[in-house]
Design an enzyme around this catalytic site. Sequence first.
Site, short mmCIF file in Angstrom:
data_model
loop_
_atom_site.label_atom_id
_atom_site.label_comp_id
_atom_site.label_asym_id
_atom_site.label_seq_id
_atom_site.Cartn_x
_atom_site.Cartn_y
_atom_site.Cartn_z
N LYS A 14 0.84 -1.21 0.00
CA LYS A 14 0.00 0.00 0.00
C LYS A 14 0.87 1.26 0.00
O LYS A 14 0.70 2.15 -0.82
CB LYS A 14 -0.92 0.02 1.24
CG LYS A 14 -1.86 -1.17 1.35
CD LYS A 14 -2.76 -1.07 2.56
CE LYS A 14 -2.05 -1.20 3.89
NZ LYS A 14 -1.51 -2.53 4.19
N ARG A 134 11.74 -1.93 12.21
CA ARG A 134 10.35 -1.92 12.67
C ARG A 134 10.08 -3.12 13.55
O ARG A 134 10.25 -4.26 13.12
CB ARG A 134 9.40 -1.91 11.47
CG ARG A 134 9.16 -0.53 10.92
CD ARG A 134 8.25 -0.53 9.73
NE ARG A 134 6.94 -1.11 9.98
CZ ARG A 134 5.93 -1.00 9.14
NH1 ARG A 134 6.07 -0.33 8.02
NH2 ARG A 134 4.78 -1.56 9.42
P1 B4P Z 1 4.60 -1.63 2.16
O1 B4P Z 1 4.29 -0.83 0.94
O2 B4P Z 1 5.31 -0.95 3.27
O3 B4P Z 1 3.32 -2.32 2.74
P2 B4P Z 1 2.05 -1.74 3.48
O4 B4P Z 1 0.91 -2.48 2.85
O5 B4P Z 1 2.01 -0.24 3.40
O6 B4P Z 1 2.40 -2.19 4.95
P3 B4P Z 1 1.87 -2.20 6.43
O7 B4P Z 1 0.46 -2.69 6.49
O8 B4P Z 1 2.92 -2.98 7.15
O9 B4P Z 1 2.01 -0.77 7.00
P4 B4P Z 1 1.25 0.32 7.83
O10 B4P Z 1 2.29 1.32 8.04
O11 B4P Z 1 -0.01 0.73 7.12
O12 B4P Z 1 5.42 -2.90 1.64
C1 B4P Z 1 5.90 -3.89 2.52
C2 B4P Z 1 7.23 -4.43 2.00
O13 B4P Z 1 7.01 -5.11 0.75
C3 B4P Z 1 8.28 -3.36 1.73
O14 B4P Z 1 9.52 -3.82 2.14
C4 B4P Z 1 8.23 -3.18 0.21
O15 B4P Z 1 9.47 -2.78 -0.32
C5 B4P Z 1 7.87 -4.58 -0.24
N1 B4P Z 1 7.11 -4.58 -1.49
C6 B4P Z 1 6.13 -3.68 -1.84
N2 B4P Z 1 5.65 -4.00 -3.07
C7 B4P Z 1 6.33 -5.13 -3.47
C8 B4P Z 1 6.28 -5.95 -4.65
N3 B4P Z 1 5.45 -5.68 -5.69
N4 B4P Z 1 7.10 -7.03 -4.70
C9 B4P Z 1 7.95 -7.31 -3.69
N5 B4P Z 1 8.06 -6.57 -2.56
C10 B4P Z 1 7.26 -5.49 -2.46
O16 B4P Z 1 0.77 -0.32 9.23
C11 B4P Z 1 1.63 -0.61 10.31
C12 B4P Z 1 0.88 -0.65 11.63
O17 B4P Z 1 0.38 0.68 11.97
C13 B4P Z 1 -0.38 -1.53 11.71
O18 B4P Z 1 -0.08 -2.89 11.98
C14 B4P Z 1 -1.14 -0.85 12.89
O19 B4P Z 1 -0.62 -1.24 14.15
C15 B4P Z 1 -0.85 0.63 12.71
N6 B4P Z 1 -1.92 1.28 11.93
C16 B4P Z 1 -1.76 1.90 10.72
N7 B4P Z 1 -2.95 2.36 10.28
C17 B4P Z 1 -3.89 2.04 11.21
C18 B4P Z 1 -5.31 2.20 11.30
N8 B4P Z 1 -6.00 2.81 10.33
N9 B4P Z 1 -5.94 1.73 12.38
C19 B4P Z 1 -5.27 1.13 13.38
N10 B4P Z 1 -3.94 0.91 13.35
C20 B4P Z 1 -3.24 1.35 12.27
#
Ligand code: B4P
Length: 193
Positions: A14, A134
């Site tokens: 995302k 993290r």
């Molecule tokens: P990201 O792009 O970082 O993935 P994300 O979906 O944004 O991650 P996440 O759910 O962990 O994060 P958030 O900060 O929202 O990609 C992950 C990895 O994959 C990276 O290393 C990237 O390089 C790699 N990657 C990406 N695309 C790729 C591809 N095509 N192929 C291979 N590798 C790839 O959430 C973190 C925490 O914050 C939650 O658990 C929660 O505790 C809190 N939080 C955030 N929003 C919240 C909400 N609305 N309500 C309650 N808690 C919340």
Amino acid sequence: MLNVVIFGKPGSGKGTQAAIIKDKYGLTHISTGDVFRKNISQGTELGNIAKQFMSKGELVPDKITIAMLESEIKGFMPCNGFILDGFPRTILQAESLDKLLVNLNLKIDLVIALDVPNKNLINRLLKRGKTSGRSDDQSKEKIDIRLEEYDNKTKPLIIFYENQKKFYSIDGVGSLTDVNIRLVDVIDSKCND
Ligand code: B4P
């Protein structure tokens, strides 16, 4: 004005994709995860509360998250539109978002999910954990908790947004460029409807 939610399981990409497409469409990118992490690194009261939940792989409570998102959205107004990454993650968050946007004369146009199998997600997050520092990426057990939180609290949003006829899902496996092309295709086709 275009308001898009990027939706998906933890690690589905995302944040990665939102950062790429925000410039293409001139959107303001709000990542609730990034805002929490910034507050944690600054040692704010919000950060100290969020840390207790994030470090265990749990969602931060709705009341805190909704208030924070509201203040972020209002702080960026006026703008061309938002790309919301990581919000909403519960039905209460989605309902609160709809109410907030109605009050601002805005609406969500599209919710696009990045579909990635759990096996790939676990590998991606453990790999990132080696360099990100993290705490929520450090073990398979914590990642499993994050995936359970998704199934229990976030997955019901699929039906919520299907009922609003705003939900689209794309394959999130492949190179960043391949996934980006799929995402842009959905946005462009819906914008030109
Ligand atoms: P990201 O792009 O970082 O993935 P994300 O979906 O944004 O991650 P996440 O759910 O962990 O994060 P958030 O900060 O929202 O990609 C992950 C990895 O994959 C990276 O290393 C990237 O390089 C790699 N990657 C990406 N695309 C790729 C591809 N095509 N192929 C291979 N590798 C790839 O959430 C973190 C925490 O914050 C939650 O658990 C929660 O505790 C809190 N939080 C955030 N929003 C919240 C909400 N609305 N309500 C309650 N808690 C919340």
